[in-house]
Design an enzyme around this catalytic site. Structure first.
Site, PDB file in Angstrom:
ATOM      1  N   LYS A  34      30.878  10.345  31.736  1.00 56.41           N
ATOM      2  CA  LYS A  34      31.074   9.649  30.468  1.00 56.41           C
ATOM      3  C   LYS A  34      32.549   9.315  30.272  1.00 56.41           C
ATOM      4  CE  LYS A  34      28.602  10.633  26.746  1.00 56.41           C
ATOM      5  NZ  LYS A  34      27.960  11.385  25.642  1.00 56.41           N
ATOM      6  N   ILE A  35      32.794   8.034  30.047  1.00 55.65           N
ATOM      7  CA  ILE A  35      34.151   7.544  29.787  1.00 55.65           C
ATOM      8  C   ILE A  35      34.120   6.767  28.476  1.00 55.65           C
ATOM      9  CG2 ILE A  35      35.999   6.023  30.591  1.00 55.65           C
ATOM     10  CD1 ILE A  35      35.061   6.547  33.453  1.00 55.65           C
TER      11      ILE A  35
END
Length: 372
Positions: free
Chosen positions: A142-143
């Site tokens: 997750k970014i």
């Protein structure tokens, strides 16, 4: 075991049901497997707040923390070790789903440290590190879709790493996210990566949009403002889906990569727990049904849909014009939507930073106690 009918219908309509929660207790008790078998759950998302809650509850992690303390581990090492262990084990639980869906589902997400959300290079480095540590093909890194996160997304995808882009609030930012994904796929192909193994979802936050917009509509206080409450979030998500269709269903740039095995970056509806008690508790599920989407739900919302969610088929496709009309009416009343989305993005990063800080403090206390 028998699947819940409502959730089975949601899945049949093209929505992948993911659970927005994870803990070691949930894995070890068999609860996660049970949700897969009875609640159509085919994925898991995590965030700093979820890990903070898991590690702060009970003594499930005490033995491992004590062992790490004896080895001289610092607080960051402890958190990285216990969280990646949980995510790896969840990936293993979901591996049969991953295989059965040819890699579309069976996914588990882990987020980069929120303290580096505004640093592109550190985000890329940590994404690569987490990918190597967990070492599972069904992992998603997750970014956050901050301005610094956009180029990081392209670079990480270019390394052949699957990504869950989080904290998306506006369609404009979402368009930048889709562009970063395509840019990453092009770089991955040039580097010789198999595009079929690269997967991505774009997490569009839903309920928080209504929370912020409705607060501003309340301040305006006119009958029209009151009538528009509870409508901004659905309109926003539906406009996002229209943007998705333009890029991934008919866009020439993506179509040209299909023969190389490229997969569309699916929209994921996040923050789908209803915060306004005057709204139906299944609103952000039943009204966001569309093919090739994901809805990641906290367990309370999952249970509500299982109990009384009415799935009536696609409630999104073709709603772009009406959704734009709602946005136009809200803007005409004086609500600055650009500011709404900026506030929400900043608050989102701050909330995750705060949760991470609480997790650091609690773990540090536990480490100190173990060493004393």
């Amino acid at each position: 075991m028998t699947q819940n009918t409502n959730l089975e219908q949601l899945s049949a309509a093209g929505v992948s049901v993911w659970l927005d929660d994870l803990s070691r207790t949930r894995i070890e008790s068999g609860n996660l497997k049970e949700l897969i078998d009875t609640r159509s759950v085919v994925g898991v998302t995590t965030n700093p707040s979820i890990f903070q809650a898991a590690l702060s509850a009970g003594n499930t992690y005490d033995e491992q923390v004590n062992q790490l303390a004896a080895q001289g581990a610092d607080v960051d090492t402890v958190i990285r070790t216990v969280t990646t262990d949980d995510v790896r084990n969840a990936c293993d639980v979901l591996a049969p789903v991953y295989e059965a869906t040819a890699g579309v589902d069976g996914r588990v997400s882990i987020e980069v440290d929120p303290r580096i959300a505004h640093d592109t290079d550190k985000t890329v480095a940590q994404a690569i590190e987490l990918w190597k540590i967990v070492d599972r093909p069904n992992l998603l890194i997750k970014i956050p879709a901050t301005e610094a996160g956009i180029p990081a997304i392209a670079k990480v995808i270019g390394e052949g790493i699957s990504v869950n882009v989080t904290l998306i609030f506006s369609v404009e930012r979402y368009e930048a996210v889709m562009n970063a994904y395509l840019e990453g796929l092009e770089a991955a192909a040039a580097a010789g990566h198999d595009l079929d193994t690269i997967h991505s979802v774009a997490s569009f936050f839903v309920s928080r949009v209504d929370t912020e917009v409705d607060k501003r509509l309340d301040a305006i206080g006119t009958p029209e403002a009151t009538e528009l409450k509870g409508k901004a979030a659905l309109a926003n998500a539906r406009l996002a889906y229209s943007a998705y269709q333009q890029v991934f269903e008919v866009g020439a740039r993506f179509q040209s990569m299909l023969d190389k095995g490229a997969r569309p970056q699916r929209p994921l509806w996040a923050s789908t727990g209803v915060k306004d008690p005057s709204l139906p508790d299944t609103l952000y599920v039943t009204e966001l049904v569309a093919p090739n989407t994901v809805n990641t739900m906290p367990e309370k919302t999952l249970d509500a849909v299982a109990d009384h969610g009415e799935i009536t088929g696609d409630t999104v496709t073709g709603t772009g014009p009406q959704s734009q009309e709602i946005f136009d009416r809200i803007a005409a009343l004086g609500v600055d939507l650009t500011d709404v989305f900026l506030v929400l993005e900043n608050e989102g990063v701050e909330k995750f930073e705060s949760a991470w800080g609480e997790l650091l403090d609690a773990t540090r206390e536990q480490l100190d106690a173990a060493k004393s």
